[in-house]
Enzyme design. Structure first.
Site, PDB file in Angstrom:
ATOM      1  N   LYS A 124      51.049  22.993  33.201  1.00 36.46           N
ATOM      2  CA  LYS A 124      51.584  22.208  31.998  1.00 36.46           C
ATOM      3  C   LYS A 124      52.260  23.252  31.147  1.00 36.46           C
ATOM      4  O   LYS A 124      52.285  24.246  31.266  1.00 36.46           O
ATOM      5  CB  LYS A 124      50.580  21.727  31.501  1.00 36.46           C
ATOM      6  CG  LYS A 124      49.448  22.723  30.600  1.00 36.46           C
ATOM      7  CD  LYS A 124      49.798  23.067  29.191  1.00 36.46           C
ATOM      8  CE  LYS A 124      48.788  24.012  28.572  1.00 36.46           C
ATOM      9  NZ  LYS A 124      49.340  24.899  27.623  1.00 36.46           N
ATOM     10  N   ASP A 180      41.456  22.646  27.426  1.00 43.20           N
ATOM     11  CA  ASP A 180      42.893  22.000  28.160  1.00 43.20           C
ATOM     12  C   ASP A 180      42.151  21.027  29.315  1.00 43.20           C
ATOM     13  O   ASP A 180      43.172  20.604  30.031  1.00 43.20           O
ATOM     14  CB  ASP A 180      43.650  23.057  28.485  1.00 43.20           C
ATOM     15  CG  ASP A 180      44.655  23.705  27.475  1.00 43.20           C
ATOM     16  OD1 ASP A 180      44.549  23.043  26.384  1.00 43.20           O
ATOM     17  OD2 ASP A 180      45.007  24.760  27.689  1.00 43.20           O
TER      18      ASP A 180
HETATM   19  P1  ATP Z   1      46.048  28.142  28.786  1.00 40.68           P
HETATM   20  O1  ATP Z   1      47.178  27.609  28.795  1.00 40.68           O
HETATM   21  O2  ATP Z   1      44.749  26.973  29.077  1.00 40.68           O
HETATM   22  O3  ATP Z   1      45.564  28.846  27.376  1.00 40.68           O
HETATM   23  P2  ATP Z   1      46.415  30.231  30.411  1.00 40.68           P
HETATM   24  O4  ATP Z   1      47.470  29.759  31.594  1.00 40.68           O
HETATM   25  O5  ATP Z   1      47.133  30.976  29.239  1.00 40.68           O
HETATM   26  O6  ATP Z   1      45.289  28.959  29.914  1.00 40.68           O
HETATM   27  P3  ATP Z   1      44.860  31.071  32.620  1.00 40.68           P
HETATM   28  O7  ATP Z   1      45.742  31.277  33.815  1.00 40.68           O
HETATM   29  O8  ATP Z   1      43.881  29.782  32.868  1.00 40.68           O
HETATM   30  O9  ATP Z   1      45.497  30.996  31.170  1.00 40.68           O
HETATM   31  O10 ATP Z   1      44.062  32.546  32.545  1.00 40.68           O
HETATM   32  C1  ATP Z   1      43.271  32.735  31.554  1.00 40.68           C
HETATM   33  C2  ATP Z   1      42.077  33.695  31.919  1.00 40.68           C
HETATM   34  O11 ATP Z   1      41.007  33.019  32.551  1.00 40.68           O
HETATM   35  C3  ATP Z   1      42.517  34.837  32.781  1.00 40.68           C
HETATM   36  O12 ATP Z   1      42.207  35.936  32.140  1.00 40.68           O
HETATM   37  C4  ATP Z   1      41.833  34.718  34.223  1.00 40.68           C
HETATM   38  O13 ATP Z   1      41.240  35.889  34.513  1.00 40.68           O
HETATM   39  C5  ATP Z   1      40.537  33.584  33.885  1.00 40.68           C
HETATM   40  N1  ATP Z   1      40.389  32.605  34.960  1.00 40.68           N
HETATM   41  C6  ATP Z   1      39.418  32.004  35.264  1.00 40.68           C
HETATM   42  N2  ATP Z   1      39.428  31.501  36.481  1.00 40.68           N
HETATM   43  C7  ATP Z   1      40.897  31.221  36.642  1.00 40.68           C
HETATM   44  C8  ATP Z   1      41.678  30.447  37.507  1.00 40.68           C
HETATM   45  N3  ATP Z   1      41.110  29.684  38.429  1.00 40.68           N
HETATM   46  N4  ATP Z   1      42.904  30.488  37.554  1.00 40.68           N
HETATM   47  C9  ATP Z   1      43.334  31.452  36.605  1.00 40.68           C
HETATM   48  N5  ATP Z   1      42.722  32.259  35.741  1.00 40.68           N
HETATM   49  C10 ATP Z   1      41.466  32.151  35.821  1.00 40.68           C
END
Ligand code: ATP
Length: 294
Positions: A13, A140
């Protein structure tokens, strides 16, 4: 006993707006944001052997945990509890969504596991119950279960479906920096309230309702970018770069550091994408579109 194999697509997203409107007693920030699914996705395959056993996660990404700390593992465990089962599960996660990028990568993977477990089991679990379960793992996740164009309030779990956002071509880029979500919110909290420039959410909702992509682009605003952009100049640099190729608007998504831009013409978006990959070959870049509800 579950037996079979199922694959789910987990879309990322972007935020068209992100506002922080208060603080809950437990410290969670109260938000008001317009969220939009984009056509960048991970794939989650769940295979159930028909035996009792543990949850095994296989992933092609070295950037994320491959055990119990992965949101995929947690979502599978949560669903096993909900279904009252102890089935052995082999889950294969193929990552394409940039990690820790503000694109809800982990949350959408978890939502995909939850949807997949419902399909695999044939259990009668409502979308509302799934969202109620999902929010216990991440704010989220309810949005990721729903998808499309949504206004998200509360801590992100109170959703109002909106009309599909008008069509646009998107160029999305994650620069080669890591920004901690905790730091981003702390930095936001340090801004005096009178200095926060909030998005005009009603104007964004009106632009979406009217199908006015220029209006959508004009109303992109993320309060978290104020401090994050000051600390990491590459965010503003990428936005200026994309606008110089004719982007109608460009902004940081979520807690960053990913930047997205909107184009009304395919050729302009393609030019911008090619220039971006030439000038910043080490960054993760995408040329894509929105995913709307059918
Ligand atoms: P948001 O937009 O919800 O804040 P994000 O895109 O910033 O999320 P993610 O890619 O979800 O961040 O990753 C955040 C943390 O979650 C990372 O440090 C990662 O190691 C951990 N994590 C745990 N499971 C997953 C997964 N399936 N995919 C990605 N990251 C994951």
């Amino acid at each position: 006993m579950l037996c079979g194999k199922i694959t789910e697509t987990a879309y990322g997203k972007i935020n068209l707006t992100l506002d922080v409107v208060g603080r809950r007693e437990d410290g969670y920030h109260l938000v008001c944001m317009v969220m939009q699914t984009v056509n960048i996705f991970d794939t989650v395959t769940i295979e159930a052997s028909g035996r009792e056993g543990g949850i095994r996660l296989h992933t092609d990404s070295s950037e994320i945990p491959d055990g119990e700390d992965n949101l995929v593992w947690k979502a599978a465990d949560l669903m096993r509890h909900e279904l009252g089962i102890k089935d052995e599960l082999d889950i294969t996660l193929t990552k394409r969504i940039p990690v820790a990028a503000g694109m809800a990568g982990g949350s959408t993977d978890a939502a995909a596991v939850m949807r997949g477990m419902v399909r695999l089991s044939g259990a009668d679990i409502s979308a509302d119950r799934l969202k109620e379960l999902g929010v216990t793992l991440g704010a989220d996740i309810p949005y990721c279960i729903e998808g499309g164009t949504q206004l998200a309030e509360g801590i992100g779990e109170k959703l109002t479906g909106l009309e599909n956002v008008p069509h646009a071509y998107l160029v999305i880029v994650k620069p080669g920096i890591s920004v901690s979500t905790g730091w981003v919110y702390k930095a936001f909290d340090s801004i005096p309230a009178e200095d926060v420039v909030h998005p005009d959410t009603p104007a964004m909702l009106e632009a979406i309702r009217k199908g006015d992509i220029a209006g959508v682009a004009a109303n992109l605003r993320n309060v978290l970018e104020q401090q994050t952009g000051a600390q990491y100049p590459v965010i503003g640099e990428l936005e200026r770069f994309l606008k110089s190729f004719g982007a109608l608007g460009a902004m940081m998504t979520g807690s960053g550091p990913t930047v997205f831009s909107l184009f009304d013409r395919k050729e302009k978006a393609e030019n911008a994408y090619h220039a971006l990959t030439a000038c910043y070959p080490d960054y993760q870049s995408f040329l894509t579109e929105f995913v709307n509800e059918a």
